[in-house]
Motif scaffolding. Sequence first.
Motif, short mmCIF file in Angstrom:
data_model
loop_
_atom_site.label_atom_id
_atom_site.label_comp_id
_atom_site.label_asym_id
_atom_site.label_seq_id
_atom_site.Cartn_x
_atom_site.Cartn_y
_atom_site.Cartn_z
N ILE A 98 -6.45 13.37 5.14
CA ILE A 98 -6.02 12.13 4.52
C ILE A 98 -5.32 11.27 5.57
O ILE A 98 -4.57 11.78 6.41
CB ILE A 98 -5.07 12.42 3.35
N ASP A 99 -5.57 9.98 5.53
CA ASP A 99 -4.94 9.05 6.48
C ASP A 99 -3.52 8.73 5.99
O ASP A 99 -3.30 7.75 5.28
CB ASP A 99 -5.78 7.77 6.59
N TRP A 100 -2.58 9.56 6.41
CA TRP A 100 -1.20 9.37 5.92
C TRP A 100 -0.54 8.14 6.54
O TRP A 100 0.45 7.64 6.00
CB TRP A 100 -0.38 10.63 6.20
N SER A 101 -1.08 7.62 7.62
CA SER A 101 -0.53 6.37 8.16
C SER A 101 -0.78 5.22 7.19
O SER A 101 0.07 4.34 7.03
CB SER A 101 -1.15 6.07 9.52
N GLU A 102 -1.92 5.22 6.52
CA GLU A 102 -2.20 4.20 5.50
C GLU A 102 -1.22 4.34 4.34
O GLU A 102 -0.66 3.36 3.85
CB GLU A 102 -3.63 4.33 5.00
N PHE A 103 -1.02 5.56 3.90
CA PHE A 103 -0.09 5.82 2.79
C PHE A 103 1.31 5.30 3.13
O PHE A 103 1.94 4.60 2.31
CB PHE A 103 -0.03 7.32 2.52
N LYS A 104 1.80 5.60 4.32
CA LYS A 104 3.14 5.17 4.71
C LYS A 104 3.22 3.65 4.83
O LYS A 104 4.24 3.04 4.46
CB LYS A 104 3.54 5.84 6.03
N ALA A 105 2.16 3.03 5.32
CA ALA A 105 2.16 1.57 5.45
C ALA A 105 2.20 0.90 4.09
O ALA A 105 2.96 -0.06 3.87
CB ALA A 105 0.91 1.13 6.23
N VAL A 106 1.41 1.41 3.15
CA VAL A 106 1.39 0.82 1.80
C VAL A 106 2.74 1.04 1.12
O VAL A 106 3.30 0.13 0.49
CB VAL A 106 0.25 1.43 0.97
N LEU A 107 3.28 2.24 1.25
CA LEU A 107 4.56 2.55 0.61
C LEU A 107 5.69 1.71 1.20
O LEU A 107 6.66 1.37 0.52
CB LEU A 107 4.87 4.04 0.76
N ALA A 108 5.55 1.35 2.48
CA ALA A 108 6.57 0.53 3.15
C ALA A 108 6.45 -0.95 2.81
O ALA A 108 7.28 -1.75 3.23
CB ALA A 108 6.48 0.72 4.66
N GLY A 109 5.41 -1.31 2.03
CA GLY A 109 5.27 -2.70 1.61
C GLY A 109 4.18 -3.46 2.32
O GLY A 109 4.07 -4.68 2.15
N ASN A 110 3.34 -2.76 3.07
CA ASN A 110 2.32 -3.44 3.86
C ASN A 110 0.90 -3.19 3.36
O ASN A 110 -0.06 -3.25 4.13
CB ASN A 110 2.44 -3.00 5.33
N GLY A 111 0.76 -2.93 2.06
CA GLY A 111 -0.56 -2.73 1.49
C GLY A 111 -1.22 -4.05 1.15
O GLY A 111 -0.62 -5.13 1.29
N PRO A 112 -2.46 -4.01 0.65
CA PRO A 112 -3.20 -5.25 0.37
C PRO A 112 -2.53 -6.14 -0.68
O PRO A 112 -2.67 -7.36 -0.62
CB PRO A 112 -4.55 -4.73 -0.14
N CYS A 113 -1.82 -5.53 -1.64
CA CYS A 113 -1.30 -6.33 -2.76
C CYS A 113 0.19 -6.15 -3.01
O CYS A 113 0.68 -6.57 -4.07
CB CYS A 113 -2.06 -5.97 -4.04
N ASN A 114 0.93 -5.56 -2.07
CA ASN A 114 2.36 -5.32 -2.32
C ASN A 114 3.12 -6.59 -2.68
O ASN A 114 3.86 -6.63 -3.68
CB ASN A 114 3.01 -4.69 -1.07
N ASP A 115 2.96 -7.61 -1.88
CA ASP A 115 3.72 -8.85 -2.11
C ASP A 115 3.34 -9.49 -3.44
O ASP A 115 4.20 -10.00 -4.18
CB ASP A 115 3.49 -9.84 -0.95
N GLU A 116 2.05 -9.47 -3.75
CA GLU A 116 1.58 -10.05 -5.00
C GLU A 116 2.16 -9.30 -6.20
O GLU A 116 2.60 -9.92 -7.18
CB GLU A 116 0.05 -9.98 -5.05
N ARG A 117 2.18 -7.97 -6.14
CA ARG A 117 2.68 -7.18 -7.26
C ARG A 117 4.17 -7.47 -7.51
O ARG A 117 4.59 -7.66 -8.66
CB ARG A 117 2.48 -5.69 -7.00
N ILE A 118 4.96 -7.49 -6.45
CA ILE A 118 6.40 -7.73 -6.61
C ILE A 118 6.67 -9.16 -7.03
O ILE A 118 7.57 -9.43 -7.85
CB ILE A 118 7.15 -7.38 -5.31
N ALA A 119 5.90 -10.10 -6.51
CA ALA A 119 6.10 -11.51 -6.90
C ALA A 119 5.86 -11.69 -8.39
O ALA A 119 6.61 -12.41 -9.08
CB ALA A 119 5.16 -12.40 -6.09
N ARG A 120 4.83 -11.05 -8.92
CA ARG A 120 4.56 -11.15 -10.35
C ARG A 120 5.67 -10.51 -11.17
O ARG A 120 6.06 -11.02 -12.23
CB ARG A 120 3.22 -10.48 -10.68
#
Length: 320
Positions: free
Chosen positions: A271-293
Amino acid sequence: MSAPTLDRPTDEAALQRQFEATIAADRRVEPRDWMPEGYRRTLIRQIAQHAHSEIIGMQPEGDWLLAAPSLRRKAILLAKVQDEAGHGMYLYSAAETLGADRADLTDKLIEKKQKYSSIFNYPTLTYADVGVIGWLVDGAAICNQVPLCRSSYGPYARAMIRVCKEESFHQRQGYELLMTMMRGTPEQRAMVQDAVDRWWWPSLMMFGPPDDDSPNSAQSMAWGIKRHSNDELRQRYVDMTVPQAEFLGVTLPDPELRLDPDTGRHRFGAIDWSEFKAVLAGNGPCNDERIARRRAARDDNAWVTEAATAYAEKHAGAVA
């Protein structure tokens, strides 16, 4: 004559021994019971993350409420999104029994001081994603959450019973949608395969980091909050899902996936755990959109909360 005293320990060491005995006997800890501060904090963190995930998780599928292809599909999806809202409310209520404040938990989510599941930071690009979320994402949730029905904290365990029943229904709905699409046109079958390709690896990440990189799992298991390790649950999920994929007629996007004849379990790729850590840190495709909503929902509807609170206080005063 003095009033009788309850036969309960009062010093912290005795209370700690009583708590440990409760855990060792596999009995439930209730809100009225003494508990170590670390146990309480761990529960609030886990339950809040779970509640946040349910509320944020309404968004990816909610985007398809108006675009679903029939009235029946719209009704099914609306019912599911409504269920997710209810799950969040059950869980926030469980957190409140530990002294947490629901509004404060929401503020911490919006301020990025608390997390939610990484899976909900991926976009739903086609309608097939709705079915794949039901099958893979809700399937992973069931695998992870059914053991929580035996969690050592009573309110959390009881909330999970209803949550798991409804999640099981959601998974069946998702799988039924995919079966329908796989009996459709070549374009529909390709749409399902594309969605599976995009959601498979994030679904495996839902169980959290590997056991040797999961700082909270060992203590949570010792306290009976969790019943199984991340890797154990992930393996159980893979073994459960592979035959479902074969019956559905899709290929899971892992060339290393194979059955080990010696163990009867499925081996799978790294599993690409670097992707997991990036998304969890707020750098996923939709992090900003989800929190803004979520922020907009809190701010735009603050007047409803204020009005309801004022009404309740006025009614309580009239009754008194």
